[in-house]
Design an enzyme around this catalytic site. Sequence first.
Site, PDB file in Angstrom:
ATOM      1  N   HIS A  52     -41.413  23.166 -29.551  1.00 10.84           N
ATOM      2  CA  HIS A  52     -42.371  24.152 -29.295  1.00 10.84           C
ATOM      3  C   HIS A  52     -42.382  24.975 -30.347  1.00 10.84           C
ATOM      4  O   HIS A  52     -41.324  25.073 -31.142  1.00 10.84           O
ATOM      5  CB  HIS A  52     -42.057  24.633 -27.845  1.00 10.84           C
ATOM      6  CG  HIS A  52     -42.347  23.722 -26.701  1.00 10.84           C
ATOM      7  ND1 HIS A  52     -42.544  24.183 -25.719  1.00 10.84           N
ATOM      8  CD2 HIS A  52     -42.846  22.342 -26.619  1.00 10.84           C
ATOM      9  CE1 HIS A  52     -42.830  23.164 -24.673  1.00 10.84           C
ATOM     10  NE2 HIS A  52     -43.075  22.023 -25.602  1.00 10.84           N
ATOM     11  N   GLU A  54     -41.232  28.157 -30.437  1.00 10.76           N
ATOM     12  CA  GLU A  54     -39.939  29.079 -30.361  1.00 10.76           C
ATOM     13  C   GLU A  54     -38.886  28.268 -31.023  1.00 10.76           C
ATOM     14  O   GLU A  54     -38.195  28.675 -31.915  1.00 10.76           O
ATOM     15  CB  GLU A  54     -39.681  29.460 -28.909  1.00 10.76           C
ATOM     16  CG  GLU A  54     -40.775  30.329 -28.402  1.00 10.76           C
ATOM     17  CD  GLU A  54     -41.704  29.408 -27.470  1.00 10.76           C
ATOM     18  OE1 GLU A  54     -42.242  30.038 -26.393  1.00 10.76           O
ATOM     19  OE2 GLU A  54     -42.011  28.474 -27.992  1.00 10.76           O
ATOM     20  N   ALA A 169     -90.041   7.743 -29.363  1.00 11.64           N
ATOM     21  CA  ALA A 169     -90.369   6.947 -28.088  1.00 11.64           C
ATOM     22  C   ALA A 169     -89.728   5.544 -28.051  1.00 11.64           C
ATOM     23  O   ALA A 169     -89.319   4.826 -27.162  1.00 11.64           O
ATOM     24  CB  ALA A 169     -91.844   6.648 -27.762  1.00 11.64           C
ATOM     25  N   SER A 173     -83.509   6.987 -33.408  1.00  9.28           N
ATOM     26  CA  SER A 173     -83.098   8.436 -33.844  1.00  9.28           C
ATOM     27  C   SER A 173     -81.845   8.624 -34.834  1.00  9.28           C
ATOM     28  O   SER A 173     -81.802  10.047 -35.020  1.00  9.28           O
ATOM     29  CB  SER A 173     -81.914   8.552 -32.194  1.00  9.28           C
ATOM     30  OG  SER A 173     -80.849   8.144 -32.342  1.00  9.28           O
ATOM     31  N   ASP A 205     -76.283   1.519 -28.962  1.00 13.23           N
ATOM     32  CA  ASP A 205     -75.996   2.021 -30.392  1.00 13.23           C
ATOM     33  C   ASP A 205     -74.629   1.336 -30.624  1.00 13.23           C
ATOM     34  O   ASP A 205     -74.467   1.107 -32.171  1.00 13.23           O
ATOM     35  CB  ASP A 205     -75.997   3.437 -30.622  1.00 13.23           C
ATOM     36  CG  ASP A 205     -77.379   4.252 -30.109  1.00 13.23           C
ATOM     37  OD1 ASP A 205     -78.171   3.597 -30.625  1.00 13.23           O
ATOM     38  OD2 ASP A 205     -77.060   5.302 -29.740  1.00 13.23           O
ATOM     39  N   ARG A 212     -63.571  10.297 -38.367  1.00 15.28           N
ATOM     40  CA  ARG A 212     -63.650   9.581 -39.638  1.00 15.28           C
ATOM     41  C   ARG A 212     -63.186  10.573 -40.708  1.00 15.28           C
ATOM     42  O   ARG A 212     -63.003  10.059 -41.880  1.00 15.28           O
ATOM     43  CB  ARG A 212     -64.884   8.764 -39.778  1.00 15.28           C
ATOM     44  CG  ARG A 212     -65.105   7.690 -38.868  1.00 15.28           C
ATOM     45  CD  ARG A 212     -66.415   6.944 -39.158  1.00 15.28           C
ATOM     46  NE  ARG A 212     -67.560   7.683 -38.819  1.00 15.28           N
ATOM     47  CZ  ARG A 212     -68.015   7.716 -37.675  1.00 15.28           C
ATOM     48  NH1 ARG A 212     -67.341   7.325 -36.617  1.00 15.28           N
ATOM     49  NH2 ARG A 212     -69.080   8.367 -37.507  1.00 15.28           N
ATOM     50  N   GLU A 310     -71.162  13.187 -25.370  1.00 11.55           N
ATOM     51  CA  GLU A 310     -72.273  12.583 -26.585  1.00 11.55           C
ATOM     52  C   GLU A 310     -72.766  11.564 -25.891  1.00 11.55           C
ATOM     53  O   GLU A 310     -72.276  10.312 -25.894  1.00 11.55           O
ATOM     54  CB  GLU A 310     -71.246  12.315 -27.729  1.00 11.55           C
ATOM     55  CG  GLU A 310     -70.602  13.231 -28.432  1.00 11.55           C
ATOM     56  CD  GLU A 310     -70.315  12.880 -30.014  1.00 11.55           C
ATOM     57  OE1 GLU A 310     -71.150  12.535 -30.833  1.00 11.55           O
ATOM     58  OE2 GLU A 310     -69.008  12.853 -30.238  1.00 11.55           O
TER      59      GLU A 310
END
Length: 386
Positions: A52, A54, A169, A173, A205, A212, A310
Amino acid sequence: MPAGDEFFMAQAIALAKKGWYTTHPNPRVGCVLVQDGQVIARGWHQFAGQGHAEVNALADLERNKQSAKGATAYVTLEPCSHFGRTPPCSNALIEAGVARVVVAMTDPNPLVAGKGIKRLQEYGLEVRVGVLESEARALNPGFIQRMETGKPLLCCKMAMSLDGRTAMASGESQWITSAQARADVQRLRAESSAVLTGIGTVLADDPSMNVRDKRFADMTSQRLRQTDRVIMDSQLKISPDAKILHQEGQAVICTAETSRRQTQKIQALEQQGAVIEYLETEIIAAREVLSASSLMAVLAQHQYNEVLLEAGATLDGSLLQAGVVDELVVYMAPYLMGSEARGLFNIPGLDKMADRIELEIKDIRAVGRDFRIMAKVLSPHTDSPS
């Protein structure tokens, strides 16, 4: 008030930020040791299971061949008092001879929650709490929320055109936003414990949803810490060959109890390293869907602090209506895609102005040729779960 406390705590906060992408599921913590107005050692928490802040500061002190006797320790989060993967930090400060400890905020973890401060005081150390507390809380919003409410912080990321459209439509995208905006999403993924998506996005998709960008490599190993991926898949439609299952980090598939009958499919997915979580379901508009509250409980069980959503308009909209989305990050591109293109959210039932979901805009700035809008969800409509 002792002079310089804010100055030295600011240095501890800056150190804590060095672990921004690496400490999951632990909080980001920094520590400086000060003697006679001079910093004599520095430390921050780098990786879960390791020292940690400290302990690392005391190790830095030992390397410098100096003593902590009579020193002041500035720590962004209350020193722990329990044995976890590492010994209690409060004990380490006591044994080192530190005389005074300045703490930015108490630890919301019930295992600590004031016990560390009490232990220091019992051994005669002077303790001051609350120095730059708001800045310290900003280091760990997801960890604090998970400890205080049992739910991680859920941030919904979206990309849209100027007229609020996310895809044509036909579903086309790529790419609405600029390379700079997509690089900024890599940052959001890297600082999150997990990325959450829906089976619709996976089937359409076949995304990897990994980090990355090499800028977010671990500082010592120079290897990326990959976020986990969580997939909402009520009917277990995902293929064992899906790219999202074949990345570093854990893949978690959230499905309905009825999916237990698909034994061969489950075995194939588990052979790919996936973890299957069975969520409660609800009937909404004659359709069985996974419960948002059940999802949040599972995310907390996996010790996720910040989760990046997402997904598509349906899952985004249902989780927003269920009241579990805390923040929105919207990248707005300088395009018009027309009335036939797909909208940002599917949110049925908002018929009156009183039904609208209120947001607080926290930040708007240019990212490449796009604008990034960051907003806090203030009043989600809670009648309709996911």
